[in-house]
Design a protein around this motif. Structure first.
Motif, PDB file in Angstrom:
ATOM      1  N   GLU A 114      -3.646 -10.584   0.097  1.00 13.56           N
ATOM      2  CA  GLU A 114      -3.685  -9.846  -1.156  1.00 13.56           C
ATOM      3  C   GLU A 114      -3.020 -10.589  -2.298  1.00 13.56           C
ATOM      4  O   GLU A 114      -3.464 -10.537  -3.443  1.00 13.56           O
ATOM      5  CB  GLU A 114      -3.011  -8.483  -0.957  1.00 13.56           C
ATOM      6  CG  GLU A 114      -3.220  -7.503  -2.101  1.00 13.56           C
ATOM      7  CD  GLU A 114      -4.656  -7.005  -2.185  1.00 13.56           C
ATOM      8  OE1 GLU A 114      -5.059  -6.558  -3.272  1.00 13.56           O
ATOM      9  OE2 GLU A 114      -5.363  -7.068  -1.164  1.00 13.56           O
ATOM     10  N   THR A 129       0.849  -0.527  -8.404  1.00 18.82           N
ATOM     11  CA  THR A 129       0.897  -1.482  -7.294  1.00 18.82           C
ATOM     12  C   THR A 129       1.994  -2.512  -7.531  1.00 18.82           C
ATOM     13  O   THR A 129       1.951  -3.254  -8.520  1.00 18.82           O
ATOM     14  CB  THR A 129      -0.452  -2.203  -7.147  1.00 18.82           C
ATOM     15  OG1 THR A 129      -1.481  -1.235  -6.976  1.00 18.82           O
ATOM     16  CG2 THR A 129      -0.423  -3.143  -5.950  1.00 18.82           C
ATOM     17  N   ASP A 144      -9.500  -3.035 -14.191  1.00 23.68           N
ATOM     18  CA  ASP A 144      -9.441  -1.651 -13.703  1.00 23.68           C
ATOM     19  C   ASP A 144     -10.575  -1.301 -12.744  1.00 23.68           C
ATOM     20  O   ASP A 144     -10.723  -0.139 -12.351  1.00 23.68           O
ATOM     21  CB  ASP A 144      -9.480  -0.673 -14.890  1.00 23.68           C
ATOM     22  CG  ASP A 144      -8.288  -0.836 -15.810  1.00 23.68           C
ATOM     23  OD1 ASP A 144      -7.206  -1.188 -15.313  1.00 23.68           O
ATOM     24  OD2 ASP A 144      -8.451  -0.624 -17.028  1.00 23.68           O
ATOM     25  N   PRO A 167     -10.707  -3.936  -6.581  1.00 27.06           N
ATOM     26  CA  PRO A 167      -9.642  -3.330  -5.771  1.00 27.06           C
ATOM     27  C   PRO A 167      -8.433  -4.237  -5.537  1.00 27.06           C
ATOM     28  O   PRO A 167      -7.656  -3.988  -4.617  1.00 27.06           O
ATOM     29  CB  PRO A 167     -10.359  -3.034  -4.450  1.00 27.06           C
ATOM     30  CG  PRO A 167     -11.398  -4.092  -4.358  1.00 27.06           C
ATOM     31  CD  PRO A 167     -11.857  -4.346  -5.772  1.00 27.06           C
ATOM     32  N   PHE A 168      -8.269  -5.264  -6.339  1.00 23.61           N
ATOM     33  CA  PHE A 168      -7.097  -6.138  -6.217  1.00 23.61           C
ATOM     34  C   PHE A 168      -6.573  -6.433  -7.619  1.00 23.61           C
ATOM     35  O   PHE A 168      -7.256  -6.214  -8.623  1.00 23.61           O
ATOM     36  CB  PHE A 168      -7.438  -7.439  -5.471  1.00 23.61           C
ATOM     37  CG  PHE A 168      -8.649  -8.160  -6.001  1.00 23.61           C
ATOM     38  CD1 PHE A 168      -8.539  -9.103  -7.011  1.00 23.61           C
ATOM     39  CD2 PHE A 168      -9.908  -7.899  -5.489  1.00 23.61           C
ATOM     40  CE1 PHE A 168      -9.643  -9.769  -7.504  1.00 23.61           C
ATOM     41  CE2 PHE A 168     -11.029  -8.556  -5.968  1.00 23.61           C
ATOM     42  CZ  PHE A 168     -10.894  -9.490  -6.983  1.00 23.61           C
ATOM     43  N   SER A 169      -5.334  -6.909  -7.676  1.00 19.36           N
ATOM     44  CA  SER A 169      -4.666  -7.095  -8.964  1.00 19.36           C
ATOM     45  C   SER A 169      -5.207  -8.305  -9.722  1.00 19.36           C
ATOM     46  O   SER A 169      -5.337  -9.400  -9.165  1.00 19.36           O
ATOM     47  CB  SER A 169      -3.159  -7.263  -8.743  1.00 19.36           C
ATOM     48  OG  SER A 169      -2.505  -7.572  -9.964  1.00 19.36           O
ATOM     49  N   SER A 207       0.823  -1.211   0.000  1.00 21.74           N
ATOM     50  CA  SER A 207       0.000   0.000   0.000  1.00 21.74           C
ATOM     51  C   SER A 207       0.859   1.264   0.000  1.00 21.74           C
ATOM     52  O   SER A 207       0.576   2.220  -0.738  1.00 21.74           O
ATOM     53  CB  SER A 207      -0.926  -0.015   1.214  1.00 21.74           C
ATOM     54  OG  SER A 207      -1.669   1.167   1.305  1.00 21.74           O
ATOM     55  N   THR A 217       2.688   1.938  -3.510  1.00 23.23           N
ATOM     56  CA  THR A 217       1.888   2.113  -4.727  1.00 23.23           C
ATOM     57  C   THR A 217       2.033   3.509  -5.313  1.00 23.23           C
ATOM     58  O   THR A 217       2.219   3.667  -6.533  1.00 23.23           O
ATOM     59  CB  THR A 217       0.404   1.821  -4.428  1.00 23.23           C
ATOM     60  OG1 THR A 217       0.264   0.456  -4.033  1.00 23.23           O
ATOM     61  CG2 THR A 217      -0.440   2.068  -5.669  1.00 23.23           C
TER      62      THR A 217
END
Length: 303
Positions: free
Chosen positions: A265, A74, A184, A187-189, A65, A68
């Motif tokens: 994550e 990120t 996009d 909230p995560f990759s 976090s 980033t």
């Protein structure tokens, strides 16, 4: 344990709806991939990686976090052997020494009482990334070829092989399309990296297992009910295996959902792919693989 006692669903009628659903999803997935493009991770597009050693254990979520913003994206942050060592990967285009300074300065700011030292740096070059990307694609293609041959040997009928491979291709392509559209938004990759490729291959294995169970029952019923219409026999086979298919899917979905919630994550993208794979794989076993076998069989009878 059976959730459905003597089910008698008309899967043949539902197959017609399935054609439209699958068609829409496939067209949307292909459109998204061609227009938006795949979101590759550092493994597949190159980047820089650093291993930092702290004097005390650190939290990888906090580090990800905090880095980033200074890294303009990120980064991938993982523990590296011990709670005090952290692997950081970033695709920041700046010189490696500049990126290293950005990282160490930020870590010194975040952990003023926990000094850090860089014990390893490396660059993932574009050529190496291309090789990884090509290898990942080859792995998926080779898996589909081997599966086609396996089903052909097991069932001694190429229509089953074609139906199974069509369902697997359908599953992977739709999951890739969903990843492209949501990359996009969530909230995560959802970047494509080696862990996501592993998830795709896991999806292939899960979906194949479900499909083989259905095909086994179709083969058994074709011997038991030789006078029954082929389409009706396939529909009966799907109903016979429905309870097993649903129970397996629900229990597996619960497990990967727990992994998604509590796995951290780093595992979000992997577990999210598996969640989608369980849903789409179950759907394809019931509506894509079997319908493909029916359509091919009709074509063979007309030819």
């Amino acid at each position: 344990m059976r959730w459905f006692e003597n089910p008698d669903f008309d899967f043949l009628k539902a197959h017609k709806i399935g054609y439209y659903v699958s068609g829409i999803l496939l067209v949307a997935s292909i459109f998204g991939i061609l227009t938006k493009g795949l979101q590759y991770g550092i493994d597949f597009k190159g980047g820089k990686e650093f291993v930092l050693k702290f004097e005390q254990p650190v939290d990888v979520i906090d580090i990800r976090s905090e880095l980033t913003e200074p890294l303009d994206g990120t980064p991938v942050v993982k523990l590296y052997g011990s709670p005090e060592e952290v692997l950081i990967r970033t695709d920041n285009p700046k010189d490696i020494s500049e990126v290293q300074t950005l990282i160490t300065d930020k870590m010194s700011e975040v952990y003023p009482d926990n000094p850090n030292t860089v014990i390893k740096t490396d660059i993932v070059g574009a050529r190496f990334a291309d090789d990884l990307r090509r290898g990942a694609l080859n792995a998926i293609i080779f898996a589909l070829i081997v599966i086609f041959i396996y089903i052909l040997i097991r069932f001694k009928n190429w229509t089953y092989s074609a139906g199974a491979v069509a369902a697997l291709f359908h599953d992977v392509l739709i999951v890739v399309g969903i990843f492209t559209f949501l990359s996009d938004i969530v909230p995560f990759s959802l970047q494509m990296d080696q862990s996501i490729i592993a998830a795709f291959l896991t999806i292939v294995g899960y979906s194949l297992n479900d499909t083989v169970v259905v095909f086994d029952r179709i083969r058994e019923n074709s011997l038991l009910y030789k006078t029954m219409d082929h389409d009706e026999m396939v529909n009966k086979s799907l109903n016979d295996t429905l309870s097993r298919t649903v129970i397996t899917s629900v229990t597996t979905f619960f497990v990967v959902t727990i992994l998604f919630i509590f796995g951290g994550e780093v595992l979000k993208g992997f577990s999210f792919a598996l969640m989608l794979g369980v849903i789409i794989g179950t759907y394809s076993s019931l509506f894509v693989a079997s319908s493909a076998v029916i359509e091919i069989q009709r074509y063979k009878e007309k030819a």
